[in-house]
Scaffold this motif. Structure first.
Motif, PDB file in Angstrom:
ATOM      1  N   ILE A   1       6.431   0.648   6.383  1.00 50.68           N
ATOM      2  CA  ILE A   1       5.886   0.114   7.625  1.00 50.68           C
ATOM      3  C   ILE A   1       5.384  -1.291   7.334  1.00 50.68           C
ATOM      4  O   ILE A   1       4.547  -1.471   6.432  1.00 50.68           O
ATOM      5  CB  ILE A   1       4.739   0.988   8.156  1.00 50.68           C
ATOM      6  N   THR A   2       5.889  -2.282   8.046  1.00 47.59           N
ATOM      7  CA  THR A   2       5.466  -3.667   7.856  1.00 47.59           C
ATOM      8  C   THR A   2       4.523  -4.060   8.975  1.00 47.59           C
ATOM      9  O   THR A   2       4.849  -3.949  10.161  1.00 47.59           O
ATOM     10  CB  THR A   2       6.680  -4.615   7.843  1.00 47.59           C
ATOM     11  N   ALA A   3       3.337  -4.534   8.596  1.00 48.12           N
ATOM     12  CA  ALA A   3       2.343  -4.944   9.588  1.00 48.12           C
ATOM     13  C   ALA A   3       2.714  -6.290  10.174  1.00 48.12           C
ATOM     14  O   ALA A   3       3.092  -7.211   9.448  1.00 48.12           O
ATOM     15  CB  ALA A   3       0.962  -5.007   8.933  1.00 48.12           C
ATOM     16  N   LEU A   4       2.579  -6.401  11.481  1.00 43.94           N
ATOM     17  CA  LEU A   4       2.832  -7.664  12.174  1.00 43.94           C
ATOM     18  C   LEU A   4       1.512  -8.162  12.749  1.00 43.94           C
ATOM     19  O   LEU A   4       1.363  -8.397  13.942  1.00 43.94           O
ATOM     20  CB  LEU A   4       3.888  -7.473  13.269  1.00 43.94           C
ATOM     21  N   GLY A   5       0.498  -8.311  11.880  1.00 42.39           N
ATOM     22  CA  GLY A   5      -0.818  -8.756  12.284  1.00 42.39           C
ATOM     23  C   GLY A   5      -1.514  -7.710  13.121  1.00 42.39           C
ATOM     24  O   GLY A   5      -1.520  -7.812  14.342  1.00 42.39           O
TER      25      GLY A   5
ATOM     26  N   LEU B   1       2.337  -7.535   4.532  1.00 43.37           N
ATOM     27  CA  LEU B   1       1.650  -6.318   4.113  1.00 43.37           C
ATOM     28  C   LEU B   1       2.497  -5.127   4.542  1.00 43.37           C
ATOM     29  O   LEU B   1       2.845  -4.998   5.718  1.00 43.37           O
ATOM     30  CB  LEU B   1       0.252  -6.237   4.720  1.00 43.37           C
ATOM     31  N   GLN B   2       2.815  -4.270   3.575  1.00 42.28           N
ATOM     32  CA  GLN B   2       3.659  -3.110   3.852  1.00 42.28           C
ATOM     33  C   GLN B   2       2.986  -1.839   3.350  1.00 42.28           C
ATOM     34  O   GLN B   2       2.268  -1.842   2.349  1.00 42.28           O
ATOM     35  CB  GLN B   2       5.025  -3.245   3.173  1.00 42.28           C
ATOM     36  N   VAL B   3       3.247  -0.760   4.079  1.00 49.11           N
ATOM     37  CA  VAL B   3       2.830   0.579   3.658  1.00 49.11           C
ATOM     38  C   VAL B   3       4.090   1.376   3.370  1.00 49.11           C
ATOM     39  O   VAL B   3       5.000   1.421   4.204  1.00 49.11           O
ATOM     40  CB  VAL B   3       2.001   1.278   4.746  1.00 49.11           C
TER      41      VAL B   3
ATOM     42  N   ILE C   1       0.871  -1.174   0.000  1.00 46.83           N
ATOM     43  CA  ILE C   1       0.000   0.000   0.000  1.00 46.83           C
ATOM     44  C   ILE C   1       0.906   1.220   0.000  1.00 46.83           C
ATOM     45  O   ILE C   1       1.660   1.423   0.949  1.00 46.83           O
ATOM     46  CB  ILE C   1      -0.925   0.024   1.224  1.00 46.83           C
ATOM     47  N   ARG C   2       0.854   2.002  -1.052  1.00 42.66           N
ATOM     48  CA  ARG C   2       1.658   3.231  -1.113  1.00 42.66           C
ATOM     49  C   ARG C   2       0.762   4.409  -0.769  1.00 42.66           C
ATOM     50  O   ARG C   2      -0.225   4.681  -1.465  1.00 42.66           O
ATOM     51  CB  ARG C   2       2.255   3.409  -2.501  1.00 42.66           C
ATOM     52  N   LEU C   3       1.095   5.104   0.319  1.00 44.04           N
ATOM     53  CA  LEU C   3       0.332   6.280   0.731  1.00 44.04           C
ATOM     54  C   LEU C   3       0.892   7.508   0.034  1.00 44.04           C
ATOM     55  O   LEU C   3       2.030   7.902   0.273  1.00 44.04           O
ATOM     56  CB  LEU C   3       0.399   6.437   2.252  1.00 44.04           C
ATOM     57  N   LEU C   4       0.088   8.110  -0.830  1.00 41.34           N
ATOM     58  CA  LEU C   4       0.531   9.261  -1.613  1.00 41.34           C
ATOM     59  C   LEU C   4       0.067  10.582  -1.027  1.00 41.34           C
ATOM     60  O   LEU C   4       0.671  11.626  -1.296  1.00 41.34           O
ATOM     61  CB  LEU C   4       0.026   9.131  -3.053  1.00 41.34           C
TER      62      LEU C   4
END
Length: 314
Positions: free
Chosen positions: A175-179, A166-168, A144-147
């Motif tokens: 930012i990598t989500a850890l659940g 899942l990464q932002v 997910i790229r936040l623009l």
């Protein structure tokens, strides 16, 4: 000496794809400029790509003009970009390996309105008014790229084999989500992150040390990842649910938040606007919120037809 990483190369390529496909807004032009200025390696990667295309100058006014005139679709633009990236050597090849089978989409929340999205894996996004993201799933990761703006994310378990994190990404890092459930917001000079459940891992593009944020913690990404010194708060921001919770706020400010969700024009005269108001109101139920305000303050509703409403003193 630091060198251009595959992640930076991927960012430069995706900026190129965005503008060449004719989807770049003014906010995204600003974000692109900030990304270039954030790290000399960003500018170097962009210039390498620009030198290959010869179509991206002058910038930003003439950006991608020839490509735009050709009215190329995103897939064709991606194929062209992949061919160009192949000219830049092994570093670009790391980016290329992520692309086969990728599914990309852009999502934007209009001014004054939240936007809810369910992704292909079941993850939930809530975009704050004015936010914009690009979503790209490939065999290696969910990106997910936040623009622009702010987004709230509730991750779902990935059923893909092998598992894809899942990464932002923003122009400050990823930012990598850890659940988890968390929010990410672009601010002046940094990216703000707040975690409501479980944890996330922050990693700046500068190559500095990463950082794990736990539930209730807040942090930011700039040239470094840092944890903010403030009391733990694992509550979901009010804007995600559409709640407006205020204590001694100006009525005019509350009306401004309700107005984009109200049918037609919702206004407040200057005298009524100065009244203090406290309570909890709902953006999703603006008419009920208006009735609650009228029941507690010395104001009345004046309507002129179905699409013009004014709050004024009784």
């Amino acid at each position: 000496m630091a060198s251009i990483t595959p992640a930076i190369l991927r960012q430069a390529a995706e900026w190129h794809v965005l503008f060449a496909a004719g989807e770049g807004s003014q906010a995204e032009h600003t974000a692109w400029q900030q990304w270039r200025a954030a790290n000399p390696l960003h500018e170097q990667a962009w210039q390498q790509l620009a030198a290959l295309t010869h179509r991206l100058q002058p910038l930003p006014a003439g950006m991608g003009q020839q490509l735009l005139q050709q009215q190329q679709g995103r897939r064709r633009t991606l194929r062209q970009c992949v061919m160009l990236l192949g000219c830049l050597g092994a570093g670009w090849q790391g980016w290329l390996r992520l692309q086969p089978g990728a599914v990309m989409q852009s999502v934007q929340a209009d001014a004054g309105r939240r936007q809810r999205v369910t992704l292909a894996d079941g993850s939930q996004l809530v975009l704050r008014a004015g936010a914009r993201v690009q979503v790209s799933y490939d065999p290696q990761r969910r990106l997910i790229r936040l623009l622009a703006g702010e987004v709230a994310i509730a991750t779902a378990s990935d059923r893909h084999t092998p598992y894809r994190p899942l990464q932002v990404e923003t122009w400050h890092g990823h930012i990598t989500a850890l659940g988890t459930r968390f929010t990410v917001a672009l601010a002046d000079g940094h990216t703000a992150v707040a975690v409501q459940e479980h944890a996330v891992h922050l990693q700046p593009w500068s190559g500095g040390a990463g950082l794990i944020l736990q539930a209730g913690e807040h942090g930011q990404l700039a040239t470094q990842a840092s944890r903010l010194a403030q009391p733990p708060d694992a509550s979901t921001p009010d804007w995600v649910s559409g709640r407006i919770v205020v204590v001694n706020a100006r009525l005019g400010d509350v009306v401004k938040r309700l107005a984009p969700h109200y049918p037609g024009a919702l206004l407040c005269d200057p005298q009524a606007a100065a009244l203090p108001v406290s309570g909890a109101f709902s953006e999703d139920k603006p008419q009920a919120s208006l009735q609650a305000i009228v029941a507690t303050l010395p104001v009345k509703i004046v309507r002129r037809g179905p699409f013009w409403t004014l709050l004024t003193l009784r």
